[in-house]
Design a protein around this motif. Structure first.
Motif, PDB file in Angstrom:
ATOM      1  N   TYR A  28       1.040  -1.124   0.093  1.00 49.95           N
ATOM      2  CA  TYR A  28       0.175   0.097   0.125  1.00 49.95           C
ATOM      3  C   TYR A  28       0.905   1.373  -0.086  1.00 49.95           C
ATOM      4  O   TYR A  28       1.835   1.169   0.541  1.00 49.95           O
ATOM      5  N   ALA A  29       0.244   2.271  -0.703  1.00 51.75           N
ATOM      6  CA  ALA A  29       0.953   3.661  -0.616  1.00 51.75           C
ATOM      7  C   ALA A  29       0.827   4.106   0.649  1.00 51.75           C
ATOM      8  O   ALA A  29      -0.090   3.824   1.865  1.00 51.75           O
ATOM      9  N   GLU A  30       1.835   4.890   1.300  1.00 48.26           N
ATOM     10  CA  GLU A  30       1.895   5.610   2.648  1.00 48.26           C
ATOM     11  C   GLU A  30       0.451   6.016   2.906  1.00 48.26           C
ATOM     12  O   GLU A  30       0.045   5.890   4.297  1.00 48.26           O
ATOM     13  N   ASP A  31      -0.026   6.721   1.743  1.00 44.02           N
ATOM     14  CA  ASP A  31      -1.440   7.450   2.158  1.00 44.02           C
ATOM     15  C   ASP A  31      -2.754   6.825   1.831  1.00 44.02           C
ATOM     16  O   ASP A  31      -3.605   7.229   1.410  1.00 44.02           O
ATOM     17  N   ALA A  32      -2.301   5.394   1.587  1.00 50.99           N
ATOM     18  CA  ALA A  32      -3.536   4.588   0.995  1.00 50.99           C
ATOM     19  C   ALA A  32      -4.935   4.627   1.652  1.00 50.99           C
ATOM     20  O   ALA A  32      -4.925   4.910   2.958  1.00 50.99           O
ATOM     21  N   LEU A  33      -6.028   4.323   1.200  1.00 48.03           N
ATOM     22  CA  LEU A  33      -7.077   4.301   1.875  1.00 48.03           C
ATOM     23  C   LEU A  33      -7.951   3.018   1.428  1.00 48.03           C
ATOM     24  O   LEU A  33      -8.075   2.650   0.181  1.00 48.03           O
ATOM     25  N   ALA A  37     -17.490  -1.590   4.627  1.00 51.90           N
ATOM     26  CA  ALA A  37     -18.712  -1.246   5.526  1.00 51.90           C
ATOM     27  C   ALA A  37     -18.456  -0.843   6.730  1.00 51.90           C
ATOM     28  O   ALA A  37     -19.478  -0.129   7.130  1.00 51.90           O
ATOM     29  N   THR A  38     -17.399  -1.206   7.411  1.00 53.94           N
ATOM     30  CA  THR A  38     -17.451  -0.608   8.878  1.00 53.94           C
ATOM     31  C   THR A  38     -16.531   0.639   9.067  1.00 53.94           C
ATOM     32  O   THR A  38     -16.464   0.998  10.042  1.00 53.94           O
ATOM     33  N   GLY A  39     -16.049   1.316   7.745  1.00 54.78           N
ATOM     34  CA  GLY A  39     -15.362   2.563   7.935  1.00 54.78           C
ATOM     35  C   GLY A  39     -14.211   2.405   7.022  1.00 54.78           C
ATOM     36  O   GLY A  39     -13.955   1.902   6.124  1.00 54.78           O
ATOM     37  N   GLU A  40     -13.478   3.580   7.106  1.00 58.65           N
ATOM     38  CA  GLU A  40     -12.295   3.974   6.356  1.00 58.65           C
ATOM     39  C   GLU A  40     -11.145   3.520   7.169  1.00 58.65           C
ATOM     40  O   GLU A  40     -11.007   3.958   8.303  1.00 58.65           O
ATOM     41  N   TYR A  41     -10.067   3.216   6.490  1.00 59.65           N
ATOM     42  CA  TYR A  41      -8.545   2.908   7.112  1.00 59.65           C
ATOM     43  C   TYR A  41      -7.664   3.528   6.066  1.00 59.65           C
ATOM     44  O   TYR A  41      -7.398   3.204   5.001  1.00 59.65           O
ATOM     45  N   ARG A  42      -7.136   4.674   6.795  1.00 61.41           N
ATOM     46  CA  ARG A  42      -6.059   5.446   5.910  1.00 61.41           C
ATOM     47  C   ARG A  42      -4.850   5.240   6.419  1.00 61.41           C
ATOM     48  O   ARG A  42      -4.653   5.368   7.793  1.00 61.41           O
ATOM     49  N   ILE A  47      -4.500   0.580   7.809  1.00 65.40           N
ATOM     50  CA  ILE A  47      -4.583  -0.708   7.235  1.00 65.40           C
ATOM     51  C   ILE A  47      -4.078  -2.131   7.666  1.00 65.40           C
ATOM     52  O   ILE A  47      -4.464  -3.181   7.675  1.00 65.40           O
ATOM     53  N   ARG A  48      -2.955  -1.970   8.447  1.00 70.85           N
ATOM     54  CA  ARG A  48      -2.352  -2.905   9.182  1.00 70.85           C
ATOM     55  C   ARG A  48      -3.404  -3.645  10.337  1.00 70.85           C
ATOM     56  O   ARG A  48      -3.572  -4.653  10.335  1.00 70.85           O
ATOM     57  N   GLU A  49      -4.199  -2.779  11.202  1.00 71.85           N
ATOM     58  CA  GLU A  49      -5.103  -3.045  12.098  1.00 71.85           C
ATOM     59  C   GLU A  49      -6.316  -3.674  11.298  1.00 71.85           C
ATOM     60  O   GLU A  49      -6.798  -4.633  11.875  1.00 71.85           O
ATOM     61  N   ASP A  98      -1.112   2.738  -8.173  1.00 71.11           N
ATOM     62  CA  ASP A  98      -0.316   4.088  -8.551  1.00 71.11           C
ATOM     63  C   ASP A  98       1.206   3.762  -8.061  1.00 71.11           C
ATOM     64  O   ASP A  98       1.499   3.259  -7.044  1.00 71.11           O
ATOM     65  N   ALA A  99       1.926   3.899  -9.361  1.00 66.42           N
ATOM     66  CA  ALA A  99       3.342   3.609  -9.099  1.00 66.42           C
ATOM     67  C   ALA A  99       3.810   2.322  -8.219  1.00 66.42           C
ATOM     68  O   ALA A  99       4.642   2.062  -7.582  1.00 66.42           O
ATOM     69  N   GLY A 100       3.048   1.211  -8.775  1.00 68.26           N
ATOM     70  CA  GLY A 100       3.451  -0.145  -8.052  1.00 68.26           C
ATOM     71  C   GLY A 100       2.816  -0.278  -6.953  1.00 68.26           C
ATOM     72  O   GLY A 100       2.976  -1.542  -6.356  1.00 68.26           O
ATOM     73  N   LEU A 101       1.935   0.431  -6.385  1.00 73.43           N
ATOM     74  CA  LEU A 101       1.458   0.132  -4.993  1.00 73.43           C
ATOM     75  C   LEU A 101      -0.198   0.442  -5.161  1.00 73.43           C
ATOM     76  O   LEU A 101      -0.616   1.084  -5.981  1.00 73.43           O
ATOM     77  N   ILE A 102      -0.558  -0.041  -3.923  1.00 72.26           N
ATOM     78  CA  ILE A 102      -2.162   0.044  -3.963  1.00 72.26           C
ATOM     79  C   ILE A 102      -2.634   1.461  -3.252  1.00 72.26           C
ATOM     80  O   ILE A 102      -2.114   1.585  -2.202  1.00 72.26           O
ATOM     81  N   GLN A 103      -3.222   2.250  -4.083  1.00 73.05           N
ATOM     82  CA  GLN A 103      -3.636   3.439  -3.340  1.00 73.05           C
ATOM     83  C   GLN A 103      -4.802   3.633  -2.920  1.00 73.05           C
ATOM     84  O   GLN A 103      -5.114   4.247  -1.682  1.00 73.05           O
ATOM     85  N   ASN A 104      -5.936   2.794  -3.223  1.00 71.12           N
ATOM     86  CA  ASN A 104      -7.247   2.739  -2.819  1.00 71.12           C
ATOM     87  C   ASN A 104      -7.836   1.434  -3.103  1.00 71.12           C
ATOM     88  O   ASN A 104      -7.401   0.701  -3.983  1.00 71.12           O
TER      89      ASN A 104
END
Length: 115
Positions: A28-33, A37-42, A47-49, A98-104
């Protein structure tokens, strides 16, 4: 040279099945989202949690990709999963790379307890 979305996705699935959270989060990108259904993980820590919780709910994970459709930097994935505690019959994710990483990413699935 940066990885293609397909290469990043293959690495991501391998890390998920192996339970390698460090490798998984590094996709994941550093600022990935990630949106569920339970919310957003930025960001990588959130994302690890999210994936720690999923790993606890789906121990000894087995995944099956029902379809994976790539177009440009976008992936639509239909999947199912089995574990010792729960199953997932109806997983659907979208990924934006984006740039080889998961952005969203979005994740939609139903955890079904085993009887």
């Amino acid at each position: 040279m940066e990885q293609t979305p397909q290469e990043t996705f293959q690495r991501h699935v391998a890390a998920l099945v192996a339970g390698d959270l460090d490798a998984l989060v590094s996709d994941y990108a550093e600022d990935a989202l990630v949106l569920t259904a339970t919310g957003e993980y930025r960001g990588r820590d959130a994302i690890r949690e999210l994936f720690e919780g999923l790993a606890n709910a789906l121990p000894q994970l087995s995944l099956e990709a029902k379809s994976a459709v790539f177009a440009d930097n976008l992936l639509l994935l239909r999947w199912s999963a089995d574990s010792t505690l729960n199953t997932v019959p109806d997983g659907v994710d979208t990924f934006v790379f984006d740039a080889g990483l998961i952005q969203n990413q979005t994740i939609s699935c139903t955890l079904t307890p085993k009887a």
